[in-house]
Design a protein around this motif. Sequence first.
Motif, mmCIF file in Angstrom:
data_model
loop_
_atom_site.group_PDB
_atom_site.id
_atom_site.type_symbol
_atom_site.label_atom_id
_atom_site.label_comp_id
_atom_site.label_asym_id
_atom_site.label_seq_id
_atom_site.Cartn_x
_atom_site.Cartn_y
_atom_site.Cartn_z
ATOM 1 N N LEU A 189 91.466 10.580 33.378
ATOM 2 C CA LEU A 189 92.468 9.507 33.479
ATOM 3 C C LEU A 189 93.196 8.975 32.208
ATOM 4 N N GLY A 190 94.296 10.039 32.130
ATOM 5 C CA GLY A 190 94.971 10.021 30.742
ATOM 6 C C GLY A 190 94.129 10.649 29.761
ATOM 7 N N ILE A 191 94.380 10.325 28.463
ATOM 8 C CA ILE A 191 93.852 11.273 27.422
ATOM 9 C C ILE A 191 92.521 10.555 27.030
ATOM 10 N N GLY A 192 91.866 9.771 27.525
ATOM 11 C CA GLY A 192 90.670 9.061 27.099
ATOM 12 C C GLY A 192 90.829 8.440 25.842
ATOM 13 N N ARG A 193 92.075 7.554 25.706
ATOM 14 C CA ARG A 193 91.905 6.770 24.386
ATOM 15 C C ARG A 193 91.508 5.201 24.935
#
Length: 263
Positions: free
Chosen positions: A136-140
């Motif tokens: 889910l996205g780049i995990g930020r």
Amino acid sequence: MKFQFLYLLVFSLIVITISELIGFQSIALGAVKISILPLVFAIMITMILGLTIFRKGILKKVYSKSNIQFSNKYLLFIMLPLMARYGADVAPHIREILSIGWVFLIQEIGNLGTVLIGLPAAILIGLRREAIGATLGIGREGELAYISEKYTLDSDEGRGVLSLYIIGTLFGAIFFSIFAPLLLDVGFRVEALAMASGVGSASMMTAASSTLVARVPELESTILAYASASQLLTSFLGTFTMVFLAVPLQRFMYNLLVRGDKQ
């Protein structure tokens, strides 16, 4: 609990001090410079000392279950001052940024790429619920907040996003510090690369923009402003892209790829 938290606080201050003393390091590999931030050193030190062979005596109290749960719960609060810093960098160039604002919006479509490409790959190598957090996205910070609120960080989904967060911090900054100057040498404009560096990660954005500033120092203010604006918009608009586009798409694909395990 309070006594163990004191160990965590003192330990954190010691690690931060050591990391800051090491400082920003730049390693030259031919024409390419790899930038390593103090944040990377801090995570490496913390991970190494957290290994079972070192987790004895005082370190055992530092890495206690209560301290780990406390860190999981309040991790996001330390990210808030970054948003204030982004705003300070953007303000002097706000007119210039608004004139090309639509370009910043297009890059938000890239947030769907982690689901479209990453989710099938994660399922293929054997991940299941962990893949929900890891793709889910780049995990930020945004993804970390969403997963922690919906599933908690002690869940399989939480472990997935935390793993991606740590890997991104350790290797993402190094990758960006190499990739940005390479694209500059290929012929990309420095403004475009500065905008592209704001993918939603403070460490990756800093690594990319720092290497670009080192290569084109006369455009330092422009590079930092474009990178900060991109980071700010990604952090803000990326949340809506994630919730209204990425999450439904991920849910649909996960249910399609993993039958019998409904998200």
